[in-house]
Design an enzyme around this catalytic site. Structure first.
Site, PDB file in Angstrom:
ATOM      1  N   MET A   1      33.644  23.771  76.859  1.00 37.72           N
ATOM      2  CA  MET A   1      34.525  24.431  75.894  1.00 37.72           C
ATOM      3  C   MET A   1      34.445  23.720  74.540  1.00 37.72           C
ATOM      4  O   MET A   1      34.508  24.362  73.490  1.00 37.72           O
ATOM      5  CB  MET A   1      35.977  24.474  76.381  1.00 37.72           C
ATOM      6  CG  MET A   1      36.235  25.411  77.552  1.00 37.72           C
ATOM      7  SD  MET A   1      35.440  27.041  77.468  1.00 37.72           S
ATOM      8  CE  MET A   1      36.076  27.698  75.933  1.00 37.72           C
ATOM      9  N   GLU A   2      34.296  22.397  74.571  1.00 37.86           N
ATOM     10  CA  GLU A   2      34.152  21.646  73.323  1.00 37.86           C
ATOM     11  C   GLU A   2      32.856  22.041  72.608  1.00 37.86           C
ATOM     12  O   GLU A   2      32.839  22.221  71.383  1.00 37.86           O
ATOM     13  CB  GLU A   2      34.154  20.127  73.615  1.00 37.86           C
ATOM     14  CG  GLU A   2      35.526  19.526  73.870  1.00 37.86           C
ATOM     15  CD  GLU A   2      36.181  19.937  75.191  1.00 37.86           C
ATOM     16  OE1 GLU A   2      35.453  20.475  76.076  1.00 37.86           O
ATOM     17  OE2 GLU A   2      37.395  19.741  75.355  1.00 37.86           O
TER      18      GLU A   2
ATOM     19  N   ASP B  26      31.933  31.798  56.250  1.00 40.96           N
ATOM     20  CA  ASP B  26      32.816  31.626  55.090  1.00 40.96           C
ATOM     21  C   ASP B  26      32.023  31.320  53.819  1.00 40.96           C
ATOM     22  O   ASP B  26      32.324  31.841  52.745  1.00 40.96           O
ATOM     23  CB  ASP B  26      33.804  30.483  55.367  1.00 40.96           C
ATOM     24  CG  ASP B  26      34.720  30.204  54.191  1.00 40.96           C
ATOM     25  OD1 ASP B  26      35.313  31.162  53.667  1.00 40.96           O
ATOM     26  OD2 ASP B  26      34.850  29.034  53.795  1.00 40.96           O
TER      27      ASP B  26
END
Lengths: 166, 166, 166, 166, 166, 166
Positions: free
Chosen positions: B116-117, B131
């Site tokens: 998950m990390e 972004d």
């Protein structure tokens, strides 16, 4: 046209650049984003049955996504801190593939758009679904995270071309 | 087989359930994850040229991904807090599509796996790339976030089947 | 006895003092805490009916409590950072009063007890229940937050005297 | 009346729902909350003597409470991020019981009330007092956390009925 | 004059006091701060050569400084949460000493000044430079962190006297 | 010697590199750091008088410094998350200059040193002192932040040369 060729978050020396929004006007802004978690039909059935009983899998992912949207400027270095006035997360079963569609909507009256917040909400909700199902199905894939539509600000209404078809 | 049919993060009442790892043994664990950011060839060329000059786009995304991995248990409700001993993020230009491949590796000696990390590191790095390029190319898509390989723990060595081919 | 007369978190000059746990041995530690949210019968019935249908009120409070336990050392200045291996939150309808009993259990193998983590889990879950019902019932009260039992560490097994009766 | 029967934070499908405050007007809002930490007379005397000397016990709890108020939207999933303009925390010795009364006031000009921020300030200050005294008195209880008064917003002035007497 | 003799963040009882800015008008505010990291000429040369090649040392410190500015109210107990509209960090080689000058600028339209945000940006960028070079040069010193200039708010334009000479 | 010429936090391609500590042995590690806040004699006298009465200025800065140490890996991108077992912050009036000396000690049994945690504790405590006095004395300077001594790990005992004299 020339403007289109510049990365706004990197200045002319190639250095990270937080866009200055001090003088942008405050308008109501909304952004919609989505993403899919593809999984085996067996896993999908486990989640959906779960949901019919008590719904906790989606409940956890929904909360994680909402909290994730609020943490956006802490996660993405050049995002501005914002005061979101609404975050909404929805889940649906995909029709063409075995998986879950996650949709997020973020809203505020502010000086900058909220598409990164909506994308972060989708990503964190997707990671949470993955976490909850990974013991059963470690081969899941998170796919198709994208902005669907945004309103407000100088650019006004923007809609992803293939959004209707997807 | 029956075991495979249970979602470990939801208990028998359908309630969110943090897996109890108190008695699991401490072993060295490594996880590899990856994901792609698909973009127009023009955007890809802007990033890559940028990278040749000063490299800040990838530098920002790399830092964001490393910091994201450390925030995993704050983002994903049922993840355990962990003390990562190594996070590594790499970027490569995709060969078959126009886009960037993000790869992450996480490592620790602990009681629970770190996939998950690694997935969070990939996701946050991908959101940061998005972004930084969104003013130029708002139609980018984040795709194919998945675990590639994991080592350590009771399940031992696991490798994604199509990993060699992708 | 004399020892009992000293506040361990304030040193001899009256200054805030983080207890040094470097040399304490690592043992398995468990703590149980509880608290009540008192509300009007009408509000209680709204929550419980909600729960029968989809359960989201308790689901949100459960997630908030688990996340709160993980944030304990960030909230309480002299708490040590810990790696919890298990957090569990349960809800029950009170029998003698109109309200909800929140119970939390925290667990880890470490150098210091986890009662503050369990109390924080109860407090944040209680605040979340309050938040979700406050439009209907702004006069709710959060009551009786206390440690019920703890195991492990130098002090060994400790149980609150009135715990059986409450 | 019908309105009173709906939980605003759960939508018609029973799913967690962040209230949309985009169109609410910006008004000055103030909320007062309080809570008690009940303890043995010996513990109370230790804190109060401490306070006469250097005051660090209350100083630590005050800072923790102020910081807690600022973290409210990070702790409580459906709270909106806010920009508090003032947080104040006060402590007093209870008259009828052996314990400390914690009072908090939060203020801002914004689109939503600040009672959750005031309740969070009280809760975190109470947990911090508990943490600092738990080695001496593990049987303390946190009691009576409630909103006392709120001003501003559409509902205007609201005051808890028994507030005068408590 | 008498006013000058009061610490605004401590009230008349000597207690921590968050200044109430509810009624202050919203004006555009800018603050400039700076600080130096002094190091051996060999370390300076390593950083600068690094920078000519790929620039990652400064890139990491820049991102850390920007993220640090956004965390200011989480780090400094009596700071108000703010929505920065711009953070900029620059690095230059010192002329008189062997070291790096870090300069930060913070900006927003708000009710309170942003000098603490600018000082936090400088401090976190300095700590990050230190971290990246400490294996080579553990004797570095962070020096001269100060506010250089601030604009906006009731006090208007303020400039540090020796700012021109430094 | 050659080893001394490499920045450990940047790899051979100039990219940010989190040092892999997975295989480092767990030893007890301690680090001492310090820094000064220089201010006008009038400001110093205000703080010191304050301190004699109630001490809240130092109390707030002490708590901020302790909390800052715990946030180190969140602030400094390439720092590993750690579980500090002790943080201590002390304040003293400087003898040769008008100002306050801040000293911090951090401790843990772990795989990596804690000098960055000690430096972060000093920096955040210094920024907090600055914040509390800035209305009176905006020209303060934070100076001389450095590591004084460290113990444990492969490098063993390291002491800053001028530490005795400073």
């Amino acid at each position: 046209m020339t403007q289109e060729k510049t990365l706004s978050h990197v200045n002319q020396h190639g250095e990270a650049n937080m866009v200055d929004v001090t003088d942008k006007s405050v308008t109501q802004r909304v952004a919609y984003a989505q993403g899919n978690v593809l999984m085996s039909p067996k896993t999908l059935s486990l989640i959906n049955n779960q949901q019919h009983a008590k719904g906790d899998v989606f409940a956890v992912a929904r909360i994680a996504g909402i909290q994730g949207a609020k943490k956006c400027s802490d996660l993405i270095p050049l995002c501005h801190p914002l005061m979101l006035t609404k975050v909404q997360i929805d889940f649906a079963t995909l029709e063409d593939e075995s998986g879950i569609r996650i949709s997020a909507m973020c809203k505020l009256a502010g000086q900058t758009g909220v598409e990164m917040e909506a994308l972060t909400a989708v990503s964190v909700a997707a990671l949470t679904l993955f976490d909850m199902c990974k013991a059963v199905d470690p081969s899941m894939t998170i796919n198709g995270i994208q902005v669907v539509e945004k309103l407000g600000g100088k650019t006004g209404h923007w809609q992803r071309k293939e959004a209707q078809a997807s």
